[in-house]
Design a protein around this motif. Sequence first.
Motif, PDB file in Angstrom:
ATOM      1  N   LEU A   1       0.917  -1.168   0.013  1.00  0.00           N
ATOM      2  CA  LEU A   1       0.013  -0.019   0.064  1.00  0.00           C
ATOM      3  C   LEU A   1       0.781   1.101   0.023  1.00  0.00           C
ATOM      4  O   LEU A   1       1.871   1.380   0.717  1.00  0.00           O
ATOM      5  CB  LEU A   1      -0.931   0.088   1.365  1.00  0.00           C
ATOM      6  N   LEU A   2       0.762   2.395  -0.799  1.00  0.00           N
ATOM      7  CA  LEU A   2       1.282   3.422  -0.935  1.00  0.00           C
ATOM      8  C   LEU A   2       0.501   4.734  -0.574  1.00  0.00           C
ATOM      9  O   LEU A   2      -0.387   4.918  -0.848  1.00  0.00           O
ATOM     10  CB  LEU A   2       1.874   3.713  -2.504  1.00  0.00           C
TER      11      LEU A   2
ATOM     12  N   LEU B   1       1.263  -3.815  -5.899  1.00  0.00           N
ATOM     13  CA  LEU B   1       0.968  -2.749  -5.395  1.00  0.00           C
ATOM     14  C   LEU B   1      -0.768  -3.012  -5.426  1.00  0.00           C
ATOM     15  O   LEU B   1      -1.458  -2.932  -6.608  1.00  0.00           O
ATOM     16  CB  LEU B   1       1.220  -1.354  -6.106  1.00  0.00           C
ATOM     17  N   ILE B   2      -1.344  -2.869  -4.225  1.00  0.00           N
ATOM     18  CA  ILE B   2      -2.715  -3.188  -4.201  1.00  0.00           C
ATOM     19  C   ILE B   2      -3.571  -2.032  -3.699  1.00  0.00           C
ATOM     20  O   ILE B   2      -4.945  -2.031  -3.876  1.00  0.00           O
ATOM     21  CB  ILE B   2      -2.988  -4.280  -3.051  1.00  0.00           C
ATOM     22  N   GLY B   3      -2.941  -0.725  -3.778  1.00  0.00           N
ATOM     23  CA  GLY B   3      -3.829   0.367  -3.232  1.00  0.00           C
ATOM     24  C   GLY B   3      -2.813   1.439  -3.037  1.00  0.00           C
ATOM     25  O   GLY B   3      -1.709   1.481  -2.701  1.00  0.00           O
ATOM     26  N   THR B   4      -3.573   2.865  -3.019  1.00  0.00           N
ATOM     27  CA  THR B   4      -2.847   4.101  -2.621  1.00  0.00           C
ATOM     28  C   THR B   4      -3.613   4.767  -2.035  1.00  0.00           C
ATOM     29  O   THR B   4      -4.863   4.479  -1.924  1.00  0.00           O
ATOM     30  CB  THR B   4      -2.498   4.950  -3.973  1.00  0.00           C
ATOM     31  N   ALA B   5      -3.082   5.573  -0.978  1.00  0.00           N
ATOM     32  CA  ALA B   5      -3.754   6.544  -0.347  1.00  0.00           C
ATOM     33  C   ALA B   5      -3.237   7.866  -0.179  1.00  0.00           C
ATOM     34  O   ALA B   5      -1.977   8.270  -0.568  1.00  0.00           O
ATOM     35  CB  ALA B   5      -3.868   5.796   1.125  1.00  0.00           C
ATOM     36  N   LYS B   6      -4.143   9.332   0.038  1.00  0.00           N
ATOM     37  CA  LYS B   6      -3.732  10.442  -0.133  1.00  0.00           C
ATOM     38  C   LYS B   6      -3.271  10.861   1.253  1.00  0.00           C
ATOM     39  O   LYS B   6      -2.278  11.998   1.353  1.00  0.00           O
ATOM     40  CB  LYS B   6      -4.471  11.354  -0.654  1.00  0.00           C
ATOM     41  N   ASN B   7      -3.530  10.464   2.389  1.00  0.00           N
ATOM     42  CA  ASN B   7      -3.124  10.746   3.539  1.00  0.00           C
ATOM     43  C   ASN B   7      -3.521   9.619   4.603  1.00  0.00           C
ATOM     44  O   ASN B   7      -3.739   8.565   4.216  1.00  0.00           O
ATOM     45  CB  ASN B   7      -4.181  11.922   4.258  1.00  0.00           C
ATOM     46  N   GLY B   8      -2.800   9.992   5.870  1.00  0.00           N
ATOM     47  CA  GLY B   8      -3.091   8.858   6.796  1.00  0.00           C
ATOM     48  C   GLY B   8      -4.321   8.311   7.279  1.00  0.00           C
ATOM     49  O   GLY B   8      -4.435   7.118   7.499  1.00  0.00           O
TER      50      GLY B   8
ATOM     51  N   LYS C   1      -6.957  -1.580   6.899  1.00  0.00           N
ATOM     52  CA  LYS C   1      -7.908  -2.354   7.610  1.00  0.00           C
ATOM     53  C   LYS C   1      -8.621  -3.115   6.333  1.00  0.00           C
ATOM     54  O   LYS C   1      -9.012  -4.300   6.484  1.00  0.00           O
ATOM     55  CB  LYS C   1      -9.007  -1.611   8.335  1.00  0.00           C
ATOM     56  N   GLN C   2      -8.889  -2.433   5.237  1.00  0.00           N
ATOM     57  CA  GLN C   2      -9.643  -3.463   4.180  1.00  0.00           C
ATOM     58  C   GLN C   2      -8.774  -4.204   3.321  1.00  0.00           C
ATOM     59  O   GLN C   2      -9.121  -5.428   2.956  1.00  0.00           O
ATOM     60  CB  GLN C   2     -10.228  -2.006   3.203  1.00  0.00           C
ATOM     61  N   LEU C   3      -7.586  -3.785   2.919  1.00  0.00           N
ATOM     62  CA  LEU C   3      -6.727  -4.381   2.161  1.00  0.00           C
ATOM     63  C   LEU C   3      -5.852  -5.346   2.496  1.00  0.00           C
ATOM     64  O   LEU C   3      -5.386  -6.311   1.934  1.00  0.00           O
ATOM     65  CB  LEU C   3      -6.151  -3.290   0.921  1.00  0.00           C
ATOM     66  N   LYS C   4      -5.305  -5.292   4.008  1.00  0.00           N
ATOM     67  CA  LYS C   4      -4.496  -5.825   4.438  1.00  0.00           C
ATOM     68  C   LYS C   4      -3.454  -6.191   3.910  1.00  0.00           C
ATOM     69  O   LYS C   4      -2.875  -7.212   3.591  1.00  0.00           O
ATOM     70  CB  LYS C   4      -5.071  -7.309   4.880  1.00  0.00           C
ATOM     71  N   PRO C   5      -2.606  -5.087   3.836  1.00  0.00           N
ATOM     72  CA  PRO C   5      -1.146  -5.364   2.796  1.00  0.00           C
ATOM     73  C   PRO C   5      -0.262  -5.827   3.841  1.00  0.00           C
ATOM     74  O   PRO C   5      -0.360  -5.768   4.924  1.00  0.00           O
ATOM     75  CB  PRO C   5      -0.870  -3.805   2.468  1.00  0.00           C
ATOM     76  N   ASP C   6       0.989  -6.131   3.085  1.00  0.00           N
ATOM     77  CA  ASP C   6       1.951  -6.839   3.925  1.00  0.00           C
ATOM     78  C   ASP C   6       3.050  -5.694   4.517  1.00  0.00           C
ATOM     79  O   ASP C   6       3.711  -5.591   5.358  1.00  0.00           O
ATOM     80  CB  ASP C   6       2.974  -7.813   3.224  1.00  0.00           C
TER      81      ASP C   6
ATOM     82  N   GLY D   1      -2.828  -2.424  16.682  1.00  0.00           N
ATOM     83  CA  GLY D   1      -2.179  -3.646  16.478  1.00  0.00           C
ATOM     84  C   GLY D   1      -2.285  -4.258  15.108  1.00  0.00           C
ATOM     85  O   GLY D   1      -2.469  -5.234  14.908  1.00  0.00           O
ATOM     86  N   LEU D   2      -2.383  -3.367  13.864  1.00  0.00           N
ATOM     87  CA  LEU D   2      -2.338  -3.785  12.532  1.00  0.00           C
ATOM     88  C   LEU D   2      -1.185  -4.469  12.255  1.00  0.00           C
ATOM     89  O   LEU D   2      -0.015  -3.852  12.385  1.00  0.00           O
ATOM     90  CB  LEU D   2      -2.924  -2.621  11.727  1.00  0.00           C
ATOM     91  N   LYS D   3      -1.162  -5.605  11.834  1.00  0.00           N
ATOM     92  CA  LYS D   3      -0.054  -6.436  11.263  1.00  0.00           C
ATOM     93  C   LYS D   3       0.520  -5.954  10.008  1.00  0.00           C
ATOM     94  O   LYS D   3       0.282  -6.746   9.065  1.00  0.00           O
ATOM     95  CB  LYS D   3      -0.353  -7.937  11.505  1.00  0.00           C
ATOM     96  N   VAL D   4       1.527  -5.055  10.021  1.00  0.00           N
ATOM     97  CA  VAL D   4       1.774  -4.630   8.673  1.00  0.00           C
ATOM     98  C   VAL D   4       3.195  -3.836   8.974  1.00  0.00           C
ATOM     99  O   VAL D   4       3.358  -3.374   9.928  1.00  0.00           O
ATOM    100  CB  VAL D   4       0.703  -3.466   7.873  1.00  0.00           C
ATOM    101  N   ASP D   5       4.133  -4.191   7.961  1.00  0.00           N
ATOM    102  CA  ASP D   5       5.291  -3.377   8.277  1.00  0.00           C
ATOM    103  C   ASP D   5       5.315  -2.285   7.316  1.00  0.00           C
ATOM    104  O   ASP D   5       4.657  -2.001   6.456  1.00  0.00           O
ATOM    105  CB  ASP D   5       6.426  -4.193   7.534  1.00  0.00           C
ATOM    106  N   VAL D   6       6.261  -1.045   7.681  1.00  0.00           N
ATOM    107  CA  VAL D   6       6.066   0.236   7.280  1.00  0.00           C
ATOM    108  C   VAL D   6       7.508   0.691   7.009  1.00  0.00           C
ATOM    109  O   VAL D   6       8.647   0.359   7.538  1.00  0.00           O
ATOM    110  CB  VAL D   6       5.602   1.246   8.323  1.00  0.00           C
TER     111      VAL D   6
END
Length: 228
Positions: A7-8, A31-38, A46-51, A75-80
């Motif tokens: 996710l970007l 790449l499964i999705g993008t977002a413009k802000n936090g 929450k919706q896409l559950k990216p790695d 507790g969202l299981k995602v690396d950043v």
Amino acid sequence: MQPIQVLLVEDDPMVRQVNRQFIEQVAGYHLIGTAKNGVEGIQQIKQLKPDLVFMDIFMPEQDGIETLKKIREKGLKVDVIAVTAANDIKTIQKMLQLGVFDYIMKPFSFDRMKHTLQNYRHFKAKIDEKNEMTQSELDTLLHKQKSSPQNSDDHLPKGLNAATLEKIVSFIGTQEASVSAEEVANGVGLARVTARRYLDYLEKQNKVKIDIQYGGVGRPVNQYRLIH
């Protein structure tokens, strides 16, 4: 190993497009999705559950620091991985304390991005295949990430620098059609003759392809586009 889902989160449309192209050039990533802000970023996680999330820090509505705090609190299981222009020590320390896998400063090269993605893929593969690790295995895994290529000018011809080269690559990559040296010069803020030097170098490195445009009065015009 399944493709790593990314996710970007980036507010600047041009930077978002460049980052998208960089990620898509590295094998094993999707790449499964993008977002413009936090705020959008949290919703997408929450919706896409990216790695993995590539996230800017300076964003409207909710910046990267606050977003990463919420990721950890929920507790969202995602690396950043932070990809940002922020270079002050306070911000860097805060993001590291919140557990980013890597911190990439803009402007950065494709090689720097590729290095991080390859490191992360290696890291994830090792973590996913084991229930336990020896100290030696953990040391190898953690310290392998310490060295990374910098935006070095050492490999470039005299008079060229890596930061300007990346700006040119980024500019060409965001254009829908091939562009002339004059358009590159205007878009990046260079003299036309300087832009030509960079474009000639990129063409020799098989990074761009020349399309010759005929028509009108005068000599044919070289148009440049990235080779993917």
